[in-house]
Design a protein around this motif. Structure first.
Motif, PDB file in Angstrom:
ATOM      1  N   SER A   9     -59.141   4.275 -63.467  1.00 34.48           N
ATOM      2  CA  SER A   9     -59.221   3.311 -64.561  1.00 34.48           C
ATOM      3  C   SER A   9     -58.575   3.853 -65.828  1.00 34.48           C
ATOM      4  CB  SER A   9     -60.684   2.975 -64.828  1.00 34.48           C
ATOM      5  OG  SER A   9     -61.366   4.129 -65.234  1.00 34.48           O
ATOM      6  N   LYS A  66     -60.835  -4.154 -70.335  1.00 35.57           N
ATOM      7  CA  LYS A  66     -60.275  -2.810 -70.255  1.00 35.57           C
ATOM      8  C   LYS A  66     -58.752  -2.888 -70.234  1.00 35.57           C
ATOM      9  CE  LYS A  66     -60.419  -0.674 -66.401  1.00 35.57           C
ATOM     10  NZ  LYS A  66     -61.029  -0.304 -65.125  1.00 35.57           N
ATOM     11  N   ARG A  67     -58.243  -3.870 -69.480  1.00 37.54           N
ATOM     12  CA  ARG A  67     -56.791  -4.038 -69.371  1.00 37.54           C
ATOM     13  C   ARG A  67     -56.382  -5.448 -69.781  1.00 37.54           C
ATOM     14  NH1 ARG A  67     -57.442  -0.730 -64.332  1.00 37.54           N
ATOM     15  NH2 ARG A  67     -56.198   1.145 -64.667  1.00 37.54           N
ATOM     16  N   ASP A  92     -61.253  -5.780 -63.641  1.00 39.21           N
ATOM     17  CA  ASP A  92     -60.055  -6.279 -64.333  1.00 39.21           C
ATOM     18  C   ASP A  92     -59.615  -7.613 -63.727  1.00 39.21           C
ATOM     19  OD1 ASP A  92     -59.785  -3.962 -65.923  1.00 39.21           O
ATOM     20  OD2 ASP A  92     -58.685  -2.933 -64.329  1.00 39.21           O
ATOM     21  N   PRO A 141     -61.211   3.489 -71.341  1.00 35.59           N
ATOM     22  CA  PRO A 141     -61.802   2.293 -71.905  1.00 35.59           C
ATOM     23  C   PRO A 141     -62.328   2.516 -73.318  1.00 35.59           C
ATOM     24  CG  PRO A 141     -63.309   3.316 -70.351  1.00 35.59           C
ATOM     25  CD  PRO A 141     -62.170   4.263 -70.562  1.00 35.59           C
ATOM     26  N   ALA A 193     -61.683  -0.158 -75.867  1.00 38.37           N
ATOM     27  CA  ALA A 193     -62.062  -1.550 -75.611  1.00 38.37           C
ATOM     28  C   ALA A 193     -63.166  -2.010 -76.552  1.00 38.37           C
ATOM     29  CB  ALA A 193     -62.489  -1.717 -74.157  1.00 38.37           C
ATOM     30  N   GLN A 237     -66.888   1.916 -61.866  1.00 38.60           N
ATOM     31  CA  GLN A 237     -65.473   1.818 -62.233  1.00 38.60           C
ATOM     32  C   GLN A 237     -64.667   2.702 -61.282  1.00 38.60           C
ATOM     33  OE1 GLN A 237     -64.252   0.006 -65.238  1.00 38.60           O
ATOM     34  NE2 GLN A 237     -66.196  -0.943 -64.763  1.00 38.60           N
TER      35      GLN A 237
END
Lengths: 363, 363
Positions: free
Chosen positions: A357, A130-131, A162, A360, A363, A353
């Motif tokens: 957040s 995601k990150r 993450d 996403p 992603a 999550q």
């Protein structure tokens, strides 16, 4: 592994523009880097008129292909603006060489925020990420002389999944970049007791305990700021806000100590004489602390290897950073990380999550 | 201001137990501190049987009153446990001397978390303060040799009104502890551009721009980790998680550099000779970087001055920390901060509190 032993060619895509010292420093760095690496070939993105005479002066010029780009990302440009309007920039073009499979890695000394935003947009996040994160090398008491810290500032926040991904990616980087078989991973916190710290850290702590085997690392638990340069740990995992503050605080402290040392050796005739006598040792000390040696943040969690060289890179530091990109490319680093990340996902399935957040969808 | 010029007596309440080196180091530190301060009187809390012979050996023994406490807070005790069950501890007893008005300040080298929890419970938060903070001195390039950083770890979080209070309290501490007329305050962030950083930082940025006049400081905007030891700023404001990581990272980096320096001077006969020649200058350098000189975190935002001395304090560092407590007590620091905080509240009236705020019922 000797360069070129297997007859493979390693192609690196280079953004020649956007550093504080201009393309001349980048091209000079290429010259230093390429002379011992006969298997390296370069795609050099930027203004042809500027680059042609610089490249023509290099003995390795036949292994450099210039790819013209009209525009340059400025240090003051906002990332979101570049994502919308930066199609003609050398940075965009350099990333697209990796996207298209023409190069195995990309390097730039331009604007970090823009490079991360464009990298994410052009290369996309790896499956399960995601990150993405920026990993940097940190001088340490370990035998290799370095520890790895991530995230050094790609994103302001990180939730437990993450942080788990960062551990997987950082451990891969330690195996491939520092040749450590089973790296030790620590989670940065304000104390080492299990009950301490923010909720997402306690949650990540549990995930890391379960996932360490699959990630090919040993989880040593919470570590503190003072452990970052220590030999208790090889990889330090934290969110990008904390990592960035820690990195810059460490650099600032080293600068302060350097200034005090210079003042010290200038105090009187005896200390000046001492500085002359200690010349060799002092030189070694400066080399160990030289930020140019640890130049190069590596972007992790993308479908491709991207190295960010410092904005003020000179030829020496750019050569160090591109060597990192080359080493990782030779090892098939992107594919190795992707394989690990696929395992990481199984530990967070069904996990909620956090509300804050990032989107996403990409992603 | 010379000690004792005005005939006033300054009473400091001391927790003699709980440090790693035991009460002998504390009492020896008292001896060092009191010999030049004829107006200082001490209330010494702890085990009478242990303390009596230690105190009897001091020339200043007549100005020390031992107050018996049966119990000691251990370094491993959880703060919440001590708040419930710690009534018989020397820490509790030492704080109550300030609560009751018998002493002007309290000092302890015990468990930081327990000391903060007990201080908050016994002394209560100052009006308008939701989160008290720990302020620490940081070696810097400024003429005083120090900058102030807060919060160094009292609370994991801080919202915009907390950060505003930290600026008011930190500026007061800079005026009273570093003799700076109009201290410069910076807000720690990952970049200096106004659009960067978390939402609470951008909100605090706006509050600080408005409040700087009333707070008696100049707001210099966002600063980065590298600025903490710089001469661009006197007071660095951040949340306790980030501040604690930064503090320990700085200490860790200084230790790493120190180790490399020792290795450097031991390399060969020439560098050993150099070390002998540079002896005086090296000693000065070590003194500047000596963590014992900056020993003593000050708790701000309570109805009373509390100084936390390092758990591993020896006599020298305990003497440095108690000198800080004494200086602040002489200046009527608690009252001065309270007056400033009353102004701070007017800038946040009507401002929404964040969802993750601590329970303010106790404020």
């Amino acid at each position: 592994m000797g360069a070129g032993d297997d007859g493979r060619e390693i192609v690196i895509s280079v953004d020649a523009m956007g550093g504080d010292k201009g393309p001349a420093a980048v091209v000079a760095g290429l010259g230093l880097f390429m002379k011992d690496r006969a298997d390296a070939r370069i795609l050099l993105h930027g203004d042809t008129a500027t680059l042609t005479p610089l490249v023509a002066a290099l003995p390795v010029k036949d292994r450099i292909t210039i790819i013209h780009a009209d525009d340059v990302v400025q240090m003051t440009d906002k990332p979101a603006h570049i994502v919308r309007t930066g199609k003609a920039t050398s940075m965009w073009s350099a990333l697209d060489s990796v996207r298209d499979g023409a190069a195995a890695a990309c390097i730039s000394c331009g604007n970090t925020g823009a490079l991360m935003a464009l990298s994410t947009m052009r290369l996309r996040r790896a499956v399960g990420v995601k990150r993405p994160a920026i990993a940097c090398m940190w001088p340490s008491l370990n035998p290799s002389g370095f520890n790895i810290l991530l995230d050094a500032g790609a994103d302001l926040k990180a939730d437990a999944p993450d942080l788990l991904n960062y551990a997987f990616m950082g451990a891969s980087y330690a195996r491939n970049g520092l040749n450590l078989e089973g790296p030790r991973v620590g989670l940065l916190n304000v104390g080492t007791e299990e009950h301490k710290g923010r909720a997402e850290l306690r949650e990540a702590h549990e995930l890391l305990l379960q996932a360490q085997g699959a990630g090919g690392f040993t989880y040593v638990g919470f570590v503190e700021g003072g452990d970052i340069p220590s030999d208790k740990v090889d990889v330090i995992v934290t969110d990008g806000f904390t990592g960035n503050v820690a990195l810059k605080t460490g650099e600032g402290t080293a600068r302060l100590v350097g200034k005090m040392l210079r003042d010290m050796f200038g105090t009187n005739i005896l200390s000046k004489l001492a500085a002359i006598l200690a010349y060799g040792a002092l030189k070694k000390f400066r080399h160990q602390m030289d930020p140019r040696r640890v130049n190069g943040g590596v972007f992790l969690g993308l479908n491709g290897t991207v190295v960010k060289s410092h904005g003020s890179s000179d030829a020496t530091s750019f050569a160090a950073a591109i060597s990192q990109a080359y080493d990782l490319a030779r090892m098939g680093f992107t594919e190795r990380v992707a394989a690990r990340l696929a395992t990481s996902a199984s530990f967070t399935q069904g996990l909620e999550q956090s509300d804050d957040s990032a989107d996403p969808a990409d992603a």
